[in-house]
Design an enzyme around this catalytic site. Structure first.
Site, PDB file in Angstrom:
ATOM      1  N   LYS A  70      -2.718  -2.224  -2.866  1.00  0.00           N
ATOM      2  CA  LYS A  70      -3.713  -1.380  -2.643  1.00  0.00           C
ATOM      3  C   LYS A  70      -3.214   0.046  -3.007  1.00  0.00           C
ATOM      4  O   LYS A  70      -2.291   0.557  -2.261  1.00  0.00           O
ATOM      5  CB  LYS A  70      -3.778  -1.514  -0.910  1.00  0.00           C
ATOM      6  CG  LYS A  70      -4.944  -0.547  -0.261  1.00  0.00           C
ATOM      7  CD  LYS A  70      -5.098  -1.181   1.263  1.00  0.00           C
ATOM      8  CE  LYS A  70      -6.144  -0.210   1.914  1.00  0.00           C
ATOM      9  NZ  LYS A  70      -6.693  -0.439   3.113  1.00  0.00           N
ATOM     10  N   GLY A 102      -9.071   6.540   1.640  1.00  0.00           N
ATOM     11  CA  GLY A 102      -8.123   7.844   1.823  1.00  0.00           C
ATOM     12  C   GLY A 102      -8.428   9.326   1.935  1.00  0.00           C
ATOM     13  O   GLY A 102      -8.163  10.288   1.673  1.00  0.00           O
ATOM     14  N   GLY A 103      -9.514   9.378   2.954  1.00  0.00           N
ATOM     15  CA  GLY A 103     -10.050  10.458   3.342  1.00  0.00           C
ATOM     16  C   GLY A 103     -11.328  11.087   2.531  1.00  0.00           C
ATOM     17  O   GLY A 103     -11.840  11.934   2.894  1.00  0.00           O
ATOM     18  N   GLU A 122       0.807  -1.238   0.013  1.00  0.00           N
ATOM     19  CA  GLU A 122       0.088  -0.131   0.107  1.00  0.00           C
ATOM     20  C   GLU A 122       0.874   1.271  -0.063  1.00  0.00           C
ATOM     21  O   GLU A 122       1.071   1.505   1.175  1.00  0.00           O
ATOM     22  CB  GLU A 122      -0.908   0.183   1.191  1.00  0.00           C
ATOM     23  CG  GLU A 122      -1.913   1.315   1.514  1.00  0.00           C
ATOM     24  CD  GLU A 122      -2.610   1.437   2.574  1.00  0.00           C
ATOM     25  OE1 GLU A 122      -3.371   2.306   2.759  1.00  0.00           O
ATOM     26  OE2 GLU A 122      -2.514   0.471   3.484  1.00  0.00           O
TER      27      GLU A 122
END
Length: 334
Positions: free
Chosen positions: A219, A262-263, A177
């Site tokens: 990822k 990721g937000g 990731e």
């Protein structure tokens, strides 16, 4: 474990219409999530919350695996069944976060490198014995003035490759990731260029460390402008930019790619994934490995009545899993 077995596990992780739920928050991170909704951060509350998520009825319809934290892999359901055993029995592959978090990268102000390689070989053996069949290591790349540097990109790619090689030695599928953070004012083109450089460095390092891509999962973060950028991209631009970047950097032999949220908002993460899967045939399956985007609604509901809302909270987990499972096939209708 043979490469055939690693490949089989990796393929199962990205089976059609299924994705990964990430419930690997550290004790300190989940403390912040709990504090935000007024839940005391005790071991029993953490265990109960993870049980809520993992025992959601019919979860395996849309979830192929779950990334756990060290504490969680050692815990059990309230009736005493180890989580890993419960998951395997119910068609969900147990995974484990193995990195030790980010630390300042010496000589590179504003940049970080992920640590945790020391002693990793022995930890991986133990995690395999506890039932884990894949692992995850997160690297973090910041975008800002004069960063990321090549040094930071290469240091993190090197650590990811060493981790991946150790995973395969221990019979675990490595999930690599390299997250390019959304923080900042950068535009979507800058995100594209940085992500492209990061992925090229990553796959070069994996090759140098003899990591078998057939037994590896990426990822990835999506190509999005910084959250403070005045020019935000629409769903189609994000989807087209992300797919183009992946096509130019990721070998076709990889079994699949899962995205982190990721937000992003829950809906944005689903909409972007759906749009990507509507762009036509791709070399690999594109699916999801969401944390907050899978859990936030459930956590809020559960916090209002830990016992009374258990089933209701599970209903929201299933609904989010279904939405993203459909998006992984380009069939989500919003």
């Amino acid at each position: 474990m043979s490469i055939e077995q690693l490949a089989e596990t990796a393929q199962a992780m990205v089976a059609a219409g299924k994705g990964i739920i990430a419930i690997d928050e550290s004790t300190s991170t989940i403390a912040k999530r709990f504090a935000g909704v007024g839940i005391e951060n005790t071991e029993e509350n953490r265990r109960a919350y993870r049980e809520l998520l993992l025992t959601t009825p019919k979860l395996s319809d849309y979830i192929s695996g779950a990334i756990l934290y060290d504490e969680t892999l050692r815990q059990s359901t309230k009736d005493g069944t180890p989580f890993a055993k419960y998951m395997a029995k119910n068609g969900i592959i147990p995974g484990i976060k193995v990195d030790k978090g980010t630390h300042a990268l010496a000589g590179c102000p504003g940049e970080v490198v992920t640590e945790g390689l020391d002693g990793l070989r022995d930890r991986l053996k133990e995690y395999y014995a506890l039932g884990a069949r894949f692992a995850k290591w997160r690297a973090v790349i910041n975008i800002g003035d004069d960063i990321p540097t090549g040094t930071a990109i290469e240091a993190n790619a090197h650590a990811l490759a060493r981790y991946a090689a150790l995973c395969q030695e221990a019979g675990l599928v490595p999930m690599v990731e390299p997250e390019v953070l959304m923080d900042g004012e950068h535009d979507i083109q800058t995100c594209y260029e940085v992500t492209e450089a990061v992925l090229r460095s990553l796959f070069a390092a994996l090759y140098e460390h003899n990591v078998l891509l057939e037994g590896t999962i990426l990822k990835a973060s999506m190509i999005v402008p910084g959250k403070d950028c005045p020019d935000q991209a629409d769903v189609d631009e994000v989807a087209e930019s992300t797919v183009m970047c992946l096509k130019s950097t990721v070998p076709a032999i990889l079994p699949g790619i899962v995205f982190l949220s990721g937000g992003q908002s829950d809906e944005d993460a689903t909409a972007h994934l759906n749009a990507m899967n509507q762009l036509g045939a791709l070399p690999w399956p594109l699916s999801f490995s969401y944390g907050r985007a899978m859990q936030s609604a459930a956590l809020k509901l559960w916090s209002e009545d830990l016992k009374g809302n258990f089933s209701k909270a599970q209903g929201t987990v299933y609904a989010r899993a279904k939405d993203n499972g459909l998006a992984a096939q380009g069939k989500w209708e919003g």
